[in-house]
Design a protein around this motif. Sequence first.
Motif, PDB file in Angstrom:
ATOM      1  N   ASP A   1      19.828  89.653  51.869  1.00  0.00           N
ATOM      2  CA  ASP A   1      20.697  88.819  52.857  1.00  0.00           C
ATOM      3  C   ASP A   1      19.957  87.859  53.119  1.00  0.00           C
ATOM      4  OD1 ASP A   1      22.285  91.840  52.492  1.00  0.00           O
ATOM      5  OD2 ASP A   1      20.446  92.847  53.511  1.00  0.00           O
ATOM      6  N   SER A   2      18.941  87.771  54.053  1.00  0.00           N
ATOM      7  CA  SER A   2      18.671  86.239  54.075  1.00  0.00           C
ATOM      8  C   SER A   2      18.738  85.125  53.643  1.00  0.00           C
ATOM      9  CB  SER A   2      16.970  86.206  54.446  1.00  0.00           C
ATOM     10  OG  SER A   2      16.373  86.525  53.220  1.00  0.00           O
ATOM     11  N   GLY A   3      19.383  85.142  51.999  1.00  0.00           N
ATOM     12  CA  GLY A   3      19.925  84.238  51.143  1.00  0.00           C
ATOM     13  C   GLY A   3      20.983  83.910  51.166  1.00  0.00           C
ATOM     14  N   ALA A   4      21.635  84.068  52.188  1.00  0.00           N
ATOM     15  CA  ALA A   4      23.001  83.574  52.332  1.00  0.00           C
ATOM     16  C   ALA A   4      23.458  82.542  51.432  1.00  0.00           C
ATOM     17  CB  ALA A   4      23.255  83.128  53.898  1.00  0.00           C
ATOM     18  N   ARG A   5      22.773  81.521  50.702  1.00  0.00           N
ATOM     19  CA  ARG A   5      23.474  80.935  49.997  1.00  0.00           C
ATOM     20  C   ARG A   5      23.027  81.276  48.574  1.00  0.00           C
ATOM     21  NH1 ARG A   5      25.102  75.705  50.918  1.00  0.00           N
ATOM     22  NH2 ARG A   5      23.865  75.342  48.965  1.00  0.00           N
ATOM     23  N   LEU A   6      22.452  81.733  47.998  1.00  0.00           N
ATOM     24  CA  LEU A   6      21.956  82.573  46.595  1.00  0.00           C
ATOM     25  C   LEU A   6      23.325  82.804  46.341  1.00  0.00           C
ATOM     26  CD1 LEU A   6      19.271  85.135  47.586  1.00  0.00           C
ATOM     27  CD2 LEU A   6      19.161  82.923  46.596  1.00  0.00           C
ATOM     28  N   LEU A   7      23.347  82.470  45.207  1.00  0.00           N
ATOM     29  CA  LEU A   7      24.179  81.869  43.708  1.00  0.00           C
ATOM     30  C   LEU A   7      23.457  83.102  42.075  1.00  0.00           C
ATOM     31  CD1 LEU A   7      25.132  78.749  43.881  1.00  0.00           C
ATOM     32  CD2 LEU A   7      26.902  80.939  45.093  1.00  0.00           C
ATOM     33  N   ILE A   8      21.910  82.613  42.642  1.00  0.00           N
ATOM     34  CA  ILE A   8      21.246  84.083  41.294  1.00  0.00           C
ATOM     35  C   ILE A   8      19.844  84.334  41.334  1.00  0.00           C
ATOM     36  CG2 ILE A   8      20.918  81.564  40.427  1.00  0.00           C
ATOM     37  CD1 ILE A   8      20.194  83.094  37.835  1.00  0.00           C
ATOM     38  N   ILE A   9      20.015  85.451  41.419  1.00  0.00           N
ATOM     39  CA  ILE A   9      18.104  85.869  41.696  1.00  0.00           C
ATOM     40  C   ILE A   9      17.931  85.799  39.934  1.00  0.00           C
ATOM     41  CG2 ILE A   9      16.637  88.057  42.196  1.00  0.00           C
ATOM     42  CD1 ILE A   9      18.633  88.201  44.532  1.00  0.00           C
ATOM     43  N   ALA A  10      16.778  85.153  39.599  1.00  0.00           N
ATOM     44  CA  ALA A  10      16.198  85.100  38.600  1.00  0.00           C
ATOM     45  C   ALA A  10      14.954  85.822  38.412  1.00  0.00           C
ATOM     46  CB  ALA A  10      16.410  83.765  37.367  1.00  0.00           C
ATOM     47  N   ASN A  11      14.599  86.703  37.742  1.00  0.00           N
ATOM     48  CA  ASN A  11      13.191  87.738  37.326  1.00  0.00           C
ATOM     49  C   ASN A  11      12.662  86.517  35.982  1.00  0.00           C
ATOM     50  OD1 ASN A  11      11.873  90.096  38.387  1.00  0.00           O
ATOM     51  ND2 ASN A  11      11.562  90.234  36.018  1.00  0.00           N
ATOM     52  N   HIS A  12      11.429  86.585  36.782  1.00  0.00           N
ATOM     53  CA  HIS A  12       9.971  86.326  35.630  1.00  0.00           C
ATOM     54  C   HIS A  12       9.375  87.695  34.662  1.00  0.00           C
ATOM     55  CE1 HIS A  12       6.462  84.402  33.897  1.00  0.00           C
ATOM     56  NE2 HIS A  12       6.795  83.205  34.696  1.00  0.00           N
ATOM     57  N   GLY A  13      10.520  88.010  33.782  1.00  0.00           N
ATOM     58  CA  GLY A  13      10.171  88.889  32.852  1.00  0.00           C
ATOM     59  C   GLY A  13      10.841  90.289  32.837  1.00  0.00           C
ATOM     60  N   THR A  14      10.700  91.437  32.491  1.00  0.00           N
ATOM     61  CA  THR A  14      11.966  92.409  32.312  1.00  0.00           C
ATOM     62  C   THR A  14      11.503  93.139  33.429  1.00  0.00           C
ATOM     63  OG1 THR A  14      10.683  91.535  29.643  1.00  0.00           O
ATOM     64  CG2 THR A  14      12.289  93.651  30.272  1.00  0.00           C
TER      65      THR A  14
END
Length: 327
Positions: free
Chosen positions: A57-70
């Motif tokens: 929620d704090s990332g109001a501009r977020l377009l992607i969350i890239a997870n480093h791992g599986t």
Amino acid sequence: MNATCVIAQPIHPIGAEVLRSAGCTVIEPRNAAALEDALPDADAVIVRDGLSAAEIDSGARLLIIANHGTGTDRIDVAHASEHGIPVTHTPGANARSVAEHALMLMFATARQAVVADAATRRGHWGFKYQRPMMSLYGQTLGIVGFGRSGQMLCEMASKGLGMRVLVWSPKAEHELIQLSCGHAVDSLDELLEQADVVSLHRSMKPENRRTLDSAGIARMKPRAIVINTSRGGLIDEDALVDALTQGRLFGAGLDVFDTEPFAATSRLASLENVVLTPHVAGSSQEALYAMASQCAQQVIDTLAGRQPVDMVRPGVWSVRRRNVVVV
């Protein structure tokens, strides 16, 4: 590319290099407070330790969350999806590293490597007369779950060590198991009753929690070994500790735990028939390079309007959040 990517925890330097070469501003916070300050201005974030709903929620501009791992169980994927934020991961990038680590834990546990090392340093050369050790050749390995790391371990153990490999996976086709030199079994109970070594390779979904519970542990051979390089929640940790303490299992090799990091007072820390590593199975330099590179490319593709590979929920792409990013 006029965009900002936050790398929440340290990754291989190639990730930042790829992002900067594409024109991204890269922020690498040094602590949780700095991460909190950086998220509101982030167009993308790469994470290793998860992301909560509040952080999303704090990332109001977020377009992607890239997870480093599986595994993405520490990211609130449902919350991100509700807000049109794709979540990606890197399946396969560290699979060989995880399989090798599982194999290492098998050897280290079977041959009492940690306590043997300590004995050597103390000058205790009578160690070999006092501690039983186990050969892996010809033993039966049971693999629970058959993702990429499970498949690679199957081939390593069968072809390299001459082990008989049994596989239980509700999803894997029997043909794939046979191609990997394994033998499919119809139930977990059947695998547990026959295996000398049990290695867990399942994702941490609610239905997979406590895959190896107290009843399952009771079914295992009295001198069997348990290996876990997936997620701590797959095992009833208390039941495992009880079995190890009472001599109902030969030993265990664990890279993951119910609580990470676990407390110094954890009963696991006091057991000599357990080999412990701090969630590093997928952290060989080669695997770290591959995961960082893939995460960076997923970020670049998303910011450029191209659907990234390995989305956890591909359907989110059609309803994704669309901030303005200048490419």
